[in-house]
Design a protein around this motif. Structure first.
Motif, PDB file in Angstrom:
ATOM      1  N   UNK A 195      74.292 -10.465 102.632  1.00 16.76           N
ATOM      2  CA  UNK A 195      73.288  -9.833 103.502  1.00 16.76           C
ATOM      3  C   UNK A 195      72.013 -10.675 103.594  1.00 16.76           C
ATOM      4  N   UNK A 196      71.700 -11.417 102.537  1.00 13.52           N
ATOM      5  CA  UNK A 196      70.481 -12.236 102.577  1.00 13.52           C
ATOM      6  C   UNK A 196      70.825 -13.718 102.566  1.00 13.52           C
ATOM      7  N   UNK A 197      71.959 -14.061 103.186  1.00 15.55           N
ATOM      8  CA  UNK A 197      72.418 -15.453 103.169  1.00 15.55           C
ATOM      9  C   UNK A 197      71.353 -16.433 103.683  1.00 15.55           C
ATOM     10  N   UNK A 198      70.714 -16.169 104.828  1.00 17.57           N
ATOM     11  CA  UNK A 198      69.694 -17.132 105.307  1.00 17.57           C
ATOM     12  C   UNK A 198      68.557 -17.300 104.294  1.00 17.57           C
ATOM     13  N   UNK A 199      68.159 -16.195 103.670  1.00 14.06           N
ATOM     14  CA  UNK A 199      67.075 -16.249 102.672  1.00 14.06           C
ATOM     15  C   UNK A 199      67.496 -17.132 101.497  1.00 14.06           C
TER      16      UNK A 199
ATOM     17  N   UNK B  66      61.397 -13.691 110.919  1.00 18.00           N
ATOM     18  CA  UNK B  66      61.626 -13.640 109.466  1.00 18.00           C
ATOM     19  C   UNK B  66      61.698 -12.181 109.000  1.00 18.00           C
ATOM     20  N   UNK B  67      60.785 -11.354 109.513  1.00 17.36           N
ATOM     21  CA  UNK B  67      60.794  -9.938 109.140  1.00 17.36           C
ATOM     22  C   UNK B  67      62.119  -9.292 109.540  1.00 17.36           C
ATOM     23  N   UNK B  68      62.563  -9.593 110.756  1.00 15.81           N
ATOM     24  CA  UNK B  68      63.812  -9.007 111.268  1.00 15.81           C
ATOM     25  C   UNK B  68      65.002  -9.420 110.405  1.00 15.81           C
ATOM     26  N   UNK B  69      65.018 -10.712 110.050  1.00 13.71           N
ATOM     27  CA  UNK B  69      66.126 -11.228 109.245  1.00 13.71           C
ATOM     28  C   UNK B  69      66.214 -10.481 107.903  1.00 13.71           C
ATOM     29  N   UNK B  70      65.049 -10.259 107.292  1.00 10.07           N
ATOM     30  CA  UNK B  70      65.050  -9.593 105.984  1.00 10.07           C
ATOM     31  C   UNK B  70      65.260  -8.086 106.127  1.00 10.07           C
ATOM     32  N   UNK B  71      64.746  -7.510 107.222  1.00  9.66           N
ATOM     33  CA  UNK B  71      65.008  -6.079 107.476  1.00  9.66           C
ATOM     34  C   UNK B  71      66.515  -5.856 107.625  1.00  9.66           C
TER      35      UNK B  71
END
Lengths: 515, 109
Positions: A195-199, B66-71
Motif C-alpha cells: 500500500x505504501x510502495x511509492x513511499x 504526495x498527500x493523495x498517494x499517502x491517503x
C-alpha cells in the motif's frame, strides 16, 4: 494484476529479498524508526525541553529581541551571525554566532522579551534522533556509508519484493488474521509494503540524493574543478561570504525587521498572498564596514521543493544588492529533497508520513517474524539461525522502542544541574538510550521466545512512566497541557500512551497464542 | 477539504476491494453480478481520481499528489483491516452499489 515473470527469476528475487532483508532488517528498522520520530522532531524537542512549550507569538520583532542581545556580545569581526525567526514549531529566536575568541555559540531567546532562555541540556529529537536517522551516531563517515548502503538495499528489497508477489493488486486488500499466524504475518508484511510502495521507494532514493555529496563527493565536484565548496555555494547559496570584509569597523546593520518586511513584500508581490514567510536572517561580515544582510526562506510559496531563496540587502542604504535562487538543474533534486526533509508546514502530510513510517517499521518487523515462523517446528528446538535472528530481531525492533522510551524517561529524571567530570547532561540521556538498547539485545538473547512478550510489557510500562514523569516534573498532564495550549506536549503524551496500549495488547495476544 | 479527499479515497478503496470477487463474496455472501461489479469498479477508480483532482484544485500540486498517494495507502490499509476483522462493515457499501437488492445478511455463503 498478475506479473508474468519466469519462475526461476521469481525464485532468484525471492532469495535476494529474503537474505538481503535478513541482513539489513536491524539497521533498516533503526533508520525507519528514528526517521518516523524525526517527522515530529520539533515536537519531541518541546516535550524534552519544557522551556519551549509556550505557543509562538505572532509578529515577533527581531529588533527588540535579537539586536539588543547581539549588541551585548563580543562577536568576531567579519564573521556571520544567523538569526532564526520563530515559527509555529520553533517558538524562540535562535542566534548562531562566533565569539571574538573563535568559539561558535548558539543561543535561544524568548520571542516576547529577548531574554536568553536557559534550555534543558538535551539533544532531544532534532539533535539526537534526527542525526541518528542518517549517520547512526557512528564517528566519522562510517555511519553515513552504512545508512547509504542500507538505503540502496531498501530499494533493491522494494524492487525484488514486487517480483516476488504473484498478485500485487490482490495484496492491496488481503489480510487474514483468522488464518495461522505465519500466514497472517506474511499478509501484514505484504499489505504494509504494497500500500505504501511509492513511499518505501522514494524515501531511500531521496535520502541517497540528499547525501550524494557525502557518498560521491569527487564525481559531484567535477564540474566545479574538484572544489566541493564551490559545489555547495552553487547548490546551497550564500553559506560563504560573497563580499570580502573591509577590515574596518562598521556601523549597525539597521533594522532587521525592515529587511524581513521588505523581503516578505517582494516575495508576496511575486507569488501573491499565500507566500511563505522568511525563516532566517544572516548578517555577513558582522561589525565590518562591508557588512550585509541576507533574508532567507527555504520553501518558496509553500511548495514541496526545499531550496534556499535569498535576498541580499545593503544595510546602509537598504537596497537589494543581490538575489539568489538555486540553479534550474537543482529544481528536481530540490523537490525530491523537500519530500524527504518534510520541513514544510503541512500537518496532514506530516501525520501521513508518521503513519507511513510506522507502516514501514511494521513491514520490517513482520518480515523478520515471517522468516522465523517459516523455520520453527514446534516439535523440535529452534535452530541456532532462528535463535540468533530472533535475538537480533527483538533487540533491533522492540529494543530500540524501549531505548527511546528510556531516553524520554532519562530526560525527565536526570537533574538539570548534574555535574560530572567532562560529561554533559545530554550525554547521560544518550548513554541511557544506548544502555537500554544493549540490555534489550541481551535480554532477547537470554529469554528467547519469551522476549517478545516481555519487551512488549516493558514498552507499555516505560511509555506510561514517561507520561507520568512528564506530568510530575512539569505539571503538564494532558489536560493541563491543553489549558496552556501546549498542543505538541498533549499530542506527544497521547501518542506515547497509544504506543503503550498497543504494546500491552500485543503482549496479551502473544500470551494467548503461546508466545 | 481534507475530510472530503479522505472520504473520497476511502470510499474508492472500499469499492476497489469490493470489485474483487472474493472480497464481494466475503462481505455479501453472494456471487457478484456483472452490472454491479462494473459500477463498483468504475466507482473504485473514479473516486480516488476525484480526490486527487480536488486536492490539486485547492493546494500546491506537489503537496496534493504526495498527500493523495499517502491517503491512498492509509485507505487501502484501513479497508484491508476492515475486511480482515469486520467485513460486515462494508455491507452497507455493497448494498448501496447493488441498489439494496440481493444482499441480506451476507451469511448465506
Amino acid at each position: 494484476m498478475r506479473l508474468h515473470v519466469p519462475e526461476h527469476f521469481r525464485q532468484s528475487m525471492g532469495w535476494l529479498h529474503t537474505w538481503l532483508g535478513i541482513a539489513l532488517a536491524a539497521v533498516l528498522f533503526a533508520i525507519f524508526w528514528t526517521g518516523t520520530l524525526t517527522v515530529f522532531d520539533r515536537e519531541i524537542d518541546r516535550w524534552m525541553k519544557p522551556e519551549l512549550r509556550a505557543p509562538t507569538p505572532q509578529n515577533v520583532s527581531l529588533d527588540e529581541t535579537a539586536l539588543p542581545r547581539l549588541a551585548q556580545l563580543d562577536l568576531q569581526p567579519g564573521s556571520v551571525v544567523w538569526v532564526g525567526i520563530p515559527r509555529e514549531r520553533i517558538p524562540a529566536v535562535r542566534l548562531f554566532y562566533d565569539e571574538a575568541n573563535g568559539d561558535s555559540r548558539e543561543e535561544w531567546l524568548d520571542p516576547r522579551t529577548g531574554d536568553v532562555i536557559e534550555l534543558t541540556d538535551s539533544h532531544a529529537g532534532s539533535e539526537f534522533l534526527f542525526p541518528f536517522h542518517f549517520m547512526l551516531h557512528i564517528p566519522g563517515n562510517l555511519g553515513y556509508y552504512i545508512v547509504g548502503l542500507a538505503a540502496l538495499g531498501m530499494m533493491v528489497l522494494v524492487v525484488s519484493g514486487i517480483f516476488v508477489h504473484r498478485k500485487i493488486i490482490r495484496d492491496f486488500f488481503t489480510f487474514r488474521p483468522q488464518k495461522q499466524a505465519r500466514r497472517a504475518f506474511l499478509d501484514f508484511h505484504n499489505l504494509t509494503a504494497v500500500v505504501a510502495l511509492p513511499f518505501h521507494f522514494i524515501m531511500p532514493f531521496s535520502g541517497l540524493l540528499i547525501l550524494a555529496t557525502t557518498w560521491f563527493p569527487w564525481s559531484m565536484a567535477v564540474p566545479f574543478e574538484g572544489d566541493i565548496r564551490k559545489l555547495d555555494v552553487a547548490l546551497l547559496a550564500y553559506e560563504e561570504p560573497m563580499i570580502d570584509p573591509a577590515g574596518e569597523p562598521g556601523g549597525p546593520v539597521g533594522s532587521l525587521d525592515a529587511h524581513v518586511a521588505r523581503a516578505t513584500a517582494m516575495w508576496r508581490a511575486e507569488e501573491g498572498r499565500g507566500t511563505s514567510e522568511p525563516e532566517w536572517v544572516a548578517i555577513f561580515n558582522v561589525n565590518d564596514a562591508k557588512s550585509y544582510v541576507v533574508v532567507e526562506r527555504y520553501f518558496a510559496n509553500r511548495r514541496v521543493a526545499l531550496g534556499p531563496d535569498q535576498i541580499v540587502f545593503d544595510p546602509r542604504s537598504g537596497q537589494v544588492i543581490d538575489r539568489f535562487r538555486p540553479l534550474p538543474v537543482h529544481g528536481v533534486s530540490a523537490w525530491i529533497e523537500g519530500l524527504h526533509w518534510i520541513q514544510f508546514d503541512h500537518w496532514t502530510l506530516r501525520w501521513l508520513y508518521f503513519i507511513a513510517g510506522l507502516g514501514g517499521c511494521a513491514m520490517i518487523g513482520t518480515g523478520l517474524i515471517y522468516w522465523m515462523q517459516a523455520r520453527i517446528n514446534k516439535t523440535r528446538p529452534d535452530p541456532a539461525s532462528v535463535r540468533i535472528v530472533r535475538a537480533i530481531g527483538i533487540g533491533s525492533t522492540m529494543g530500540i522502542v524501549i531505548a527511546t522510551a528510556v531516553f524520554l524517561i532519562a530526560n525527565r529524571l536526570i537533574p538539570g544541574d548534574v555535574a560530572l567530570e567532562g560529561v554533559h547532561r545530554h550525554d547521560l540521556e544518550i548513554l541511557a538510550f544506548f544502555l537500554a538498547w544493549i540490555l534489550a539485545f541481551a535480554h532477547a538473547a537470554v529469554r528467547d521466545r519469551k522476549a517478545w512478550r516481555e519487551q512488549c510489557i516493558a514498552v507499555a510500562g516505560l511509555g506510561m512512566l514517561a507520561v507520568v514523569l512528564n506530568w510530575t516534573t512539569t505539571g503538564h498532564h494532558p489536560i493541563a497541557a491543553m489549558g496552556v495550549s501546549a498542543w505538541s506536549v498533549l499530542v506527544m503524551d497521547l501518542v506515547v500512551l497509544a504506543a503503550a496500549a498497543t504494546a500491552l495488547l500485543a503482549a496479551v495476544c502473544l500470551r494467548r497464542h503461546g508466545e | 477539504m481534507i475530510l472530503l479527499t479522505t472520504g473520497l479515497t476511502l470510499a474508492g478503496c472500499a469499492l476497489l476491494a469490493l470489485s474483487q470477487d472474493h472480497n464481494w463474496k466475503l462481505v455479501t455472501g453472494t456471487a457478484p453480478i456483472g452490472r454491479t461489479q462494473l459500477v463498483i469498479r468504475v466507482g473504485g477508480w473514479v473516486l480516488p481520481g476525484a480526490s486527487l483532482v480536488v486536492g490539486i484544485a485547492v493546494e500546491d500540486p506537489g503537496f496534493a499528489v504526495v498527500t493523495w498517494m499517502l491517503q491512498l495507502a492509509v485507505a487501502c490499509f484501513v479497508v484491508a483491516m476492515t475486511l480482515g476483522f469486520h467485513p460486515g462493515l462494508l455491507r452497507l457499501v455493497a448494498r448501496t452499489c447493488s441498489g439494496y437488492r440481493r444482499i441480506s445478511s451476507g451469511r448465506e455463503a
